[in-house]
Design a protein around this motif. Structure first.
Motif, mmCIF file in Angstrom:
data_model
loop_
_atom_site.group_PDB
_atom_site.id
_atom_site.type_symbol
_atom_site.label_atom_id
_atom_site.label_comp_id
_atom_site.label_asym_id
_atom_site.label_seq_id
_atom_site.Cartn_x
_atom_site.Cartn_y
_atom_site.Cartn_z
ATOM 1 N N PRO A 124 25.772 36.355 -23.737
ATOM 2 C CA PRO A 124 26.742 35.810 -24.843
ATOM 3 C C PRO A 124 27.635 35.759 -24.697
ATOM 4 O O PRO A 124 28.627 35.865 -25.708
ATOM 5 C CB PRO A 124 26.314 37.245 -24.799
ATOM 6 C CG PRO A 124 25.877 37.735 -23.538
ATOM 7 C CD PRO A 124 25.143 37.452 -23.038
ATOM 8 N N HIS A 125 28.446 35.868 -22.837
ATOM 9 C CA HIS A 125 30.218 35.716 -23.318
ATOM 10 C C HIS A 125 30.212 34.020 -22.099
ATOM 11 O O HIS A 125 30.305 34.472 -20.758
ATOM 12 C CB HIS A 125 30.148 36.758 -22.198
ATOM 13 C CG HIS A 125 29.632 38.280 -22.801
ATOM 14 N ND1 HIS A 125 30.833 38.426 -24.489
ATOM 15 C CD2 HIS A 125 29.562 39.605 -22.538
ATOM 16 C CE1 HIS A 125 29.946 39.221 -24.704
ATOM 17 N NE2 HIS A 125 29.546 40.065 -24.211
ATOM 18 N N VAL A 126 29.430 34.011 -22.269
ATOM 19 C CA VAL A 126 29.733 32.499 -21.046
ATOM 20 C C VAL A 126 30.969 31.248 -22.012
ATOM 21 O O VAL A 126 30.242 30.686 -22.762
ATOM 22 C CB VAL A 126 28.411 31.580 -20.761
ATOM 23 C CG1 VAL A 126 28.185 29.943 -20.314
ATOM 24 C CG2 VAL A 126 27.252 32.279 -20.513
ATOM 25 N N ASP A 127 31.436 31.503 -21.153
ATOM 26 C CA ASP A 127 32.918 30.281 -21.854
ATOM 27 C C ASP A 127 32.069 27.936 -21.413
ATOM 28 O O ASP A 127 32.421 27.605 -22.688
ATOM 29 C CB ASP A 127 33.653 29.457 -21.009
ATOM 30 C CG ASP A 127 34.827 31.379 -21.156
ATOM 31 O OD1 ASP A 127 35.394 31.881 -22.006
ATOM 32 O OD2 ASP A 127 34.579 31.850 -19.887
ATOM 33 N N HIS A 128 31.504 28.146 -20.425
ATOM 34 C CA HIS A 128 30.950 26.572 -20.606
ATOM 35 C C HIS A 128 29.493 26.831 -19.717
ATOM 36 O O HIS A 128 29.349 27.749 -18.727
ATOM 37 C CB HIS A 128 31.924 25.892 -20.127
ATOM 38 C CG HIS A 128 32.015 24.823 -20.066
ATOM 39 N ND1 HIS A 128 32.023 23.632 -20.673
ATOM 40 C CD2 HIS A 128 31.028 23.063 -19.060
ATOM 41 C CE1 HIS A 128 31.828 22.518 -20.818
ATOM 42 N NE2 HIS A 128 31.321 22.508 -19.525
ATOM 43 N N PHE A 129 28.400 25.049 -19.852
ATOM 44 C CA PHE A 129 27.185 25.551 -19.520
ATOM 45 C C PHE A 129 27.320 24.119 -18.874
ATOM 46 O O PHE A 129 27.561 23.695 -19.268
ATOM 47 C CB PHE A 129 26.255 26.467 -20.659
ATOM 48 C CG PHE A 129 25.748 26.777 -21.637
ATOM 49 C CD1 PHE A 129 24.993 27.114 -21.205
ATOM 50 C CD2 PHE A 129 26.637 27.498 -23.061
ATOM 51 C CE1 PHE A 129 24.480 29.257 -21.903
ATOM 52 C CE2 PHE A 129 26.620 28.422 -23.192
ATOM 53 C CZ PHE A 129 25.332 29.741 -22.888
ATOM 54 N N ILE A 130 26.673 24.423 -17.884
ATOM 55 C CA ILE A 130 26.779 23.270 -16.938
ATOM 56 C C ILE A 130 24.898 22.870 -16.537
ATOM 57 O O ILE A 130 24.084 24.093 -16.578
ATOM 58 C CB ILE A 130 26.966 23.514 -15.216
ATOM 59 C CG1 ILE A 130 28.351 23.649 -15.092
ATOM 60 C CG2 ILE A 130 26.278 22.092 -14.352
ATOM 61 C CD1 ILE A 130 28.580 24.289 -14.017
ATOM 62 N N ALA A 131 24.369 22.047 -17.727
ATOM 63 C CA ALA A 131 23.035 21.595 -17.863
ATOM 64 C C ALA A 131 22.189 20.493 -16.834
ATOM 65 O O ALA A 131 23.583 19.890 -16.686
ATOM 66 C CB ALA A 131 22.406 21.075 -19.522
ATOM 67 N N THR A 132 21.138 20.934 -16.410
ATOM 68 C CA THR A 132 20.622 20.448 -15.121
ATOM 69 C C THR A 132 20.434 18.481 -15.942
ATOM 70 O O THR A 132 20.241 17.584 -15.240
ATOM 71 C CB THR A 132 19.769 20.511 -14.213
ATOM 72 O OG1 THR A 132 20.121 21.883 -14.083
ATOM 73 C CG2 THR A 132 19.001 19.595 -13.265
ATOM 74 N N ALA A 146 28.217 24.848 -28.755
ATOM 75 C CA ALA A 146 28.706 23.768 -29.237
ATOM 76 C C ALA A 146 28.628 22.204 -28.154
ATOM 77 O O ALA A 146 28.460 22.892 -27.367
ATOM 78 C CB ALA A 146 30.491 23.915 -29.172
ATOM 79 N N GLU A 147 28.725 21.025 -28.039
ATOM 80 C CA GLU A 147 28.576 20.117 -27.333
ATOM 81 C C GLU A 147 29.071 20.497 -26.102
ATOM 82 O O GLU A 147 29.655 19.512 -25.892
ATOM 83 C CB GLU A 147 29.629 18.607 -28.038
ATOM 84 C CG GLU A 147 28.437 17.825 -26.667
ATOM 85 C CD GLU A 147 27.689 16.016 -27.837
ATOM 86 O OE1 GLU A 147 27.934 15.098 -27.062
ATOM 87 O OE2 GLU A 147 28.359 16.025 -29.071
ATOM 88 N N ASP A 148 31.382 20.769 -26.599
ATOM 89 C CA ASP A 148 31.697 20.589 -26.066
ATOM 90 C C ASP A 148 31.750 21.432 -24.736
ATOM 91 O O ASP A 148 32.723 22.108 -24.056
ATOM 92 C CB ASP A 148 33.075 20.059 -26.131
ATOM 93 C CG ASP A 148 33.186 21.695 -27.229
ATOM 94 O OD1 ASP A 148 33.105 22.554 -27.357
ATOM 95 O OD2 ASP A 148 34.196 21.421 -27.623
#
Length: 349
Positions: A124-132, A146-148
């Protein structure tokens, strides 16, 4: 040139699957490049000794019972406060949930690595996701991220890459390893290898790893009369040893979001046979691997047989896989991209 950063890495599971291997290798790679790394992990983490052996990693083993463990959360918050990182990266759901609460209270930007399609209620409190993978990014976006706020950065392997592909053995040697659970498809591989031998081919197969299905798999090998052709070698502490002793690595998984074992095989210059699961389809084209349908014993047998009968094709696949690894999945290819994400997070309000 990326400036030295203070980075906290948080992982709270105990075993050593692909996500945990990534966590250990990432801590080491960042520390080796001059960054100050704080590694917070479960006190019973099986790779604890590997982290503590690194002189430039500040290790924080934590006793934790569950995600709601308030004592563990307070301990982690205090350790992070003292270290004062510029950014935190958390791994898996428990790490993301506790890391999110800690980072929110301390105003530290948080990124998480998604190793699969995650349940976002724990993030719930993530600034940015790194997807594999691209598929993981699409999943996040369909669930309102959001995409960004999403970057696609593949896994990497810290295993040293060979300079050249080795000479092939005769008869051919296959290997496979991983957690011995149903979704890894080792039973499919055993039945396909029986068919491979019944067609008059010669070859040997080593299977490494451990888990709940090991006893059943060993029993199946006996039932298939594979004792003289298949060896179970137990948990693999040093992947280079089993890989360097084989010619072709086989991944028979029924579900594989990525597969760091594939990168390890590529690094050691091995040809690869893999199922058309998410990870292999993201990593390979037909030049670098043989891809077969999920659960397809006949298709897997055909691939094993072709490799045994066409050593020149094995060599070409191995060379293509090794080149792909060095360009895309080696530490030096991936770590700068992760650091760029950290730097971008620090420039955002």
């Amino acid at each position: 040139m990326i400036r030295p950063l203070r980075i906290t890495q948080l992982m709270l599971s105990q075993g050593l699957g692909g996500a945990e291997r990534y966590f250990v290798d990432l801590c080491g790679a960042l520390a080796d490049r001059g960054h100050a790394v704080q590694a917070i992990f479960h006190r019973d983490f099986v790779a604890r000794n590997e982290l503590e052996a690194h002189a430039n990693i500040q290790c924080v083993p934590v006793r934790i019972w569950a995600g709601w463990d308030l004592w563990a959360r307070r301990t982690i918050r205090e350790q992070v406060r003292q270290f004062s990182p510029q950014v935190m990266q958390a791994h898996l759901a428990r790490g993301a949930r506790i890391g999110g609460a800690v980072c929110t209270s301390l105003k530290v930007p948080l990124t998480v690595k998604t190793h699969n399609r995650v349940n976002l209620k724990y993030y719930p409190h993530v600034d940015h996701f790194i997807a594999t993978t691209a598929a993981q990014k699409a999943y996040l976006m369909t669930h309102g991220i959001a995409e960004d706020r999403v970057s696609i950065i593949p896994n990497f392997s810290a295993l040293a890459a060979v300079d050249d592909v080795a000479m092939l053995h005769h008869p051919i040697r296959f290997c496979s390893y991983g957690r011995m659970v149903q979704k890894k498809g080792f039973d499919v591989l055993l039945r396909a290898f029986r068919l491979f031998l019944d067609r008059g081919n010669q070859g040997l197969l080593q299977i490494g790893g451990d888990g709940a299905e090991r006893g059943a798999l060993e029993k199946l090998a006996v039932e298939l009369n594979l004792n003289a052709h298949v060896e179970f070698v137990g948990w693999i502490a040093h992947p280079a040893q089993i890989l360097d002793a084989c010619d072709v690595f086989v991944l028979p998984s029924l579900d594989e979001p990525f597969g760091i074992v594939l990168l390890e095989a590529m690094a050691r210059g091995k040809a690869i046979i893999a199922t058309r699961t998410q990870g292999p389809l993201e990593i390979f084209d037909n030049a670098a691997a043989w891809l077969v349908d999920i659960g397809d014993e006949i298709g897997l047998t055909d691939a094993l047989s072709y490799a045994a009968q066409h050593p020149e094709a094995v060599a070409l696949k191995a060379e293509a896989a090794l080149k792909c690894f060095k360009q895309t999945y080696a530490t030096d290819a991936v770590i700068p991209r992760i650091l760029e994400v950290y730097e971008a997070m620090l420039t955002k309000p």
